[in-house]
Design a protein around this motif. Structure first.
Motif: not given
Length: 204
Positions: A183-190, A126-129, A173-177, A133-138
């Motif tokens: 379900a999964a959500v990715a953070i790009t450009y970390v 939930m913290r990410v979702a 490279r992404h950080v996938v939560v 932010d444009e870096r968040v990708m479901f």
């Protein structure tokens, strides 16, 4: 994430928030894309729930515009106990579309169990979702997401404290939560210098 639409449903349930809190997080399927209507009914009942939302360009009678819509179709997370939730599904007209998600029961061929999400894992997701932010990708949950990866914790910036798994998506490279199998959500450009390795899984 409290966006919903008006919907009629009877209020006959408590939210189970007494001293002996037995609530758990249940990922639920919602038939026929009725996530917003079901969420509205749960809100009226005082049942804690989480519906991931995101902005998308939609075309309708008003033309093309940005609109906040469910990020993952037919999926809603509910914080309740199983007895209460089962009773609500049977007695509340607005909650009829809800279906438990299940998985094979380990060690018992042919049997399945209802999926429950550990609290820390749900909070991490939930913290990410909930961040616009444009870096968040479901992501669509599939075999690729389920493959192992290096578990890390983000140490700086907007996502500091979030834990995920490093994966390459389209050579980046992404950080996938993820919530396993759900379900999964990715953070790009970390940046690499904002990541630290996590040795053990402490979200259970």
């Amino acid at each position: 994430m409290g966006h919903g639409v008006p919907h009629s449903c009877a209020v006959t349930s408590s939210n189970g928030s007494d001293a002996a809190d037995t609530r758990e997080w249940f990922p639920m399927r919602v038939t026929y894309n009725r996530e917003l209507k079901v969420k509205s009914c749960l809100d009226e009942l005082g049942i804690e729930n989480f519906l991931p939302m995101q902005y998308k360009i939609v075309d309708d009678r008003k033309g093309r515009r940005m609109q906040r819509v469910p990020a993952i179709h037919n999926l809603l997370f509910i914080h309740s106990d199983e007895d209460t939730l089962t009773t609500l599904k049977r007695t509340q007209r607005g909650l009829e579309p809800l279906r438990y998600m299940t998985r094979p029961l380990a060690g018992v061929p042919g049997m399945k169990e209802i999926i429950r999400v550990p609290h820390l894992q749900m909070e991490n997701f939930m913290r990410v979702a909930t961040i616009d932010d444009e870096r968040v990708m479901f992501l669509d949950y599939n075999d690729f997401i389920a493959r192992p990866g290096r578990k890390v914790r983000i140490t700086e910036g907007l996502f500091a404290g979030v834990e995920g798994v490093v994966k390459r998506i389209k050579n980046n490279r992404h950080v996938v939560v993820q919530i396993e199998g759900v379900a999964a959500v990715a953070i790009t450009y970390v940046p690499a210098n904002c990541l630290t390795a996590v040795e053990e899984d402490d979200d259970k």
